[in-house]
Design an enzyme around this catalytic site. Structure first.
Site, PDB file in Angstrom:
ATOM      1  N   THR A  80     -78.318 -47.268-102.110  1.00 26.39           N
ATOM      2  CA  THR A  80     -77.500 -48.196-101.322  1.00 26.39           C
ATOM      3  C   THR A  80     -78.287 -48.905-100.224  1.00 26.39           C
ATOM      4  O   THR A  80     -78.020 -50.066 -99.926  1.00 26.39           O
ATOM      5  CB  THR A  80     -76.319 -47.407-100.694  1.00 26.39           C
ATOM      6  OG1 THR A  80     -75.572 -46.842-101.763  1.00 26.39           O
ATOM      7  CG2 THR A  80     -75.424 -48.276 -99.860  1.00 26.39           C
TER       8      THR A  80
ATOM      9  N   THR B  14     -78.763 -41.794-101.311  1.00 22.99           N
ATOM     10  CA  THR B  14     -78.517 -40.590-100.508  1.00 22.99           C
ATOM     11  C   THR B  14     -78.105 -39.371-101.345  1.00 22.99           C
ATOM     12  O   THR B  14     -78.287 -38.241-100.912  1.00 22.99           O
ATOM     13  CB  THR B  14     -77.413 -40.826 -99.456  1.00 22.99           C
ATOM     14  OG1 THR B  14     -76.227 -41.219-100.140  1.00 22.99           O
ATOM     15  CG2 THR B  14     -77.818 -41.868 -98.462  1.00 22.99           C
ATOM     16  N   ASP B  15     -77.566 -39.621-102.545  1.00 24.41           N
ATOM     17  CA  ASP B  15     -76.990 -38.490-103.298  1.00 24.41           C
ATOM     18  C   ASP B  15     -77.992 -37.364-103.543  1.00 24.41           C
ATOM     19  O   ASP B  15     -77.622 -36.194-103.530  1.00 24.41           O
ATOM     20  CB  ASP B  15     -76.426 -38.966-104.641  1.00 24.41           C
ATOM     21  CG  ASP B  15     -75.166 -39.813-104.465  1.00 24.41           C
ATOM     22  OD1 ASP B  15     -74.700 -39.929-103.315  1.00 24.41           O
ATOM     23  OD2 ASP B  15     -74.669 -40.343-105.467  1.00 24.41           O
TER      24      ASP B  15
ATOM     25  N   LYS C 252     -76.790 -32.929 -98.143  1.00 21.77           N
ATOM     26  CA  LYS C 252     -75.713 -33.918 -98.003  1.00 21.77           C
ATOM     27  C   LYS C 252     -74.402 -33.144 -98.009  1.00 21.77           C
ATOM     28  O   LYS C 252     -74.060 -32.502 -99.001  1.00 21.77           O
ATOM     29  CB  LYS C 252     -75.771 -34.914 -99.162  1.00 21.77           C
ATOM     30  CG  LYS C 252     -74.751 -36.037 -99.039  1.00 21.77           C
ATOM     31  CD  LYS C 252     -74.968 -37.142-100.063  1.00 21.77           C
ATOM     32  CE  LYS C 252     -73.934 -38.232 -99.880  1.00 21.77           C
ATOM     33  NZ  LYS C 252     -74.131 -39.398-100.732  1.00 21.77           N
TER      34      LYS C 252
HETATM   35  N1  GLU Z   1     -75.271 -42.870-105.930  1.00 23.84           N
HETATM   36  C1  GLU Z   1     -76.250 -43.788-105.476  1.00 23.84           C
HETATM   37  C2  GLU Z   1     -77.547 -43.112-105.065  1.00 23.84           C
HETATM   38  O1  GLU Z   1     -77.584 -41.998-104.613  1.00 23.84           O
HETATM   39  C3  GLU Z   1     -75.750 -44.663-104.353  1.00 23.84           C
HETATM   40  C4  GLU Z   1     -75.365 -43.892-103.128  1.00 23.84           C
HETATM   41  C5  GLU Z   1     -76.329 -44.025-101.989  1.00 23.84           C
HETATM   42  O2  GLU Z   1     -77.408 -44.609-102.070  1.00 23.84           O
HETATM   43  O3  GLU Z   1     -75.974 -43.524-100.947  1.00 23.84           O
HETATM   44  O4  GLU Z   1     -78.551 -43.737-105.215  1.00 23.84           O
END
Ligand code: GLU
Length: 421
Positions: A85, A161-162, A239
């Site tokens: 993101t 972030t995942d 997380k």
């Molecule tokens: N699920 C995606 C990822 O981890 C988008 C969520 C994000 O970046 O926070 O890349």
């Protein structure tokens, strides 16, 4: 009333509602569609709207990505972008989030970065972090090491972030004698949303890179206000929320540092590795045939046979409490598994530590060869086991190292204050 344009952030007032969101294209000219902060779209009939105020006009697309000029006297920081993101924006035609065509757009949107340091961008790939493979982890570690060894004063990895904490753990074990700060950073909201957090996270990541903490840390919002970030040790972080901007929390320890985007780093943990030397040694070898299994009551033990039959070399169990699985039904398969693979135990309680001395189940499992990884987080143990099995032939040594602190992953003493910090 000025008509808002597509992409504007607007506040829409009616008799019984007020919505704030980004104006999206609408197929029906009597309906205004707004993308709300929570990511959902809402359609409002124009006849019910009393007023619309524009909070922020749409950002014009960056046509020519800016040439980043280096300024004498500023430190050199490399940003390794990998997707997620933080390097995405909303496509106003579809309402879906897409990767930036050029990650350099990020710098165009955050001019403060270039005031603090000379920024260089490297983009080995662009993926959602759930799509990353162990080969991608190796690519990230190699890119970071290359930048440090070419003289960067610090390196930032931008990432979805995942699975950010898997990557921060992998970097913590793969980069040995790290002489510079490495910040791993993401964003929970894309760059064109009012609540974009990547802006502050990135500035704080640059501030972290200007500090003397030569460790891998995740740099993310400390709370839901936009005032400061925490630097969280790469092996002791998780997380803990699917959407909050302060989702990343330290586990069983306190943050390494508090980071004010303007004032920089304030050390919270005085026990940290300081910048020494110039070069980093990188070893990205890993064994991909490692699995993380979460135990639940009633889970059939033949799950272990499945992986052993497939040739897996490492199994990390996320056991209950102090580190248990049913010793009434699992012992035969545990005994077989420990003959063919390194079987490690962590706890699904997340906080606290495993202990094989308290209940008879722990005593039996340990006797059958299960390695108790103290308070190593399950995800960290999984990454550590892959790396150790990839880099060491002697399994006895691997087993021993799983119980030893190599990169801050094991705390012999857990600070009381760290629970739900
Ligand atoms: N699920 C995606 C990822 O981890 C988008 C969520 C994000 O970046 O926070 O890349």
């Amino acid at each position: 009333m000025k008509e808002p344009s597509i992409g504007d952030l607007a506040k829409v007032f009616g008799k019984e509602f007020t919505y704030t969101g980004i104006i999206m294209p609408s197929k029906d000219e009597d309906i205004v569609i707004l993308k709300l902060e929570n990511g959902y779209n809402v359609g409002v009939s124009k006849s019910k709207i009393q007023n619309i105020s524009i909070v922020r006009q749409a950002r014009p697309p960056v046509k020519n990505t800016p040439k980043i000029k280096s300024k004498a006297g500023l430190p050199n920081i490399s940003i390794v972008t990998t997707g997620g993101t933080i390097t995405s924006k909303i496509d106003y035609r579809t309402g879906a989030v897409h990767p930036l065509t050029k990650p350099e757009e990020l710098i165009a949107n955050i001019p403060e970065l270039a005031e603090l340091a000379n920024i260089k961008i490297i983009s080995p790939f662009s993926k959602l972090s759930e799509d990353l493979t162990s080969v991608d982890l190796q690519k990230i570690a190699s890119s970071v090491a290359l930048e440090i060894n070419k003289g960067a004063d610090g390196v930032i990895v931008t990432h979805g972030t995942d699975t950010l904490h898997f990557t921060s753990a992998a970097l913590s074990f793969m980069l040995k004698d790290l002489p510079k700060p490495v910040a791993v950073v993401g964003g929970q909201r894309s760059s064109d949303r009012g609540s974009f957090d990547g802006h502050q996270n990135l500035i704080c990541a640059v501030q972290y890179c200007l500090s003397n903490i030569a460790e891998v840390a995740i740099i993310m919002h400390a709370n839901s206000d936009d005032d400061f970030c925490y630097a969280l040790r790469g092996t002791k972080v998780r997380k803990m929320h699917s959407s909050r901007r302060d989702a990343f929390r330290p586990i069983n320890c306190l943050p390494l540092a508090k980071i004010d985007p303007k004032k920089g780093v304030e050390h919270l943990d005085k026990n940290y590795n300081k910048k020494v030397g110039k070069k980093v040694i990188v070893n990205t070898k890993l064994e991909p045939k490692v699995v993380l299994i979460k135990y639940s009551p009633g889970l059939q033990p033949n799950v272990l046979d499945y992986y052993i039959d497939k040739g897996y070399k490492g199994i990390v169990l996320e056991g209950t409490g102090f580190g248990h699985v049913s010793t009434e039904t699992w012992m035969k398969q545990i005994e077989r598994a420990t003959k063919h693979a390194v079987v490690c135990m962590t706890t699904q309680t997340i906080y606290g530590t495993t202990n094989n001395h308290i209940y008879s189940a722990g005593v039996k499992l340990h006797k059958a060869g299960v390695i108790y990884c103290k308070d190593t987080l399950p995800e960290t143990a999984y990454v550590k086991l892959m790396i150790l099995l990839g880099q060491h032939k002697n399994l006895q040594e691997v087993k021993q190292m799983m119980t030893q602190n190599l990169a801050g992953e094991i705390n012999e003493r857990i600070e009381k204050k760290s629970f739900l910090f």
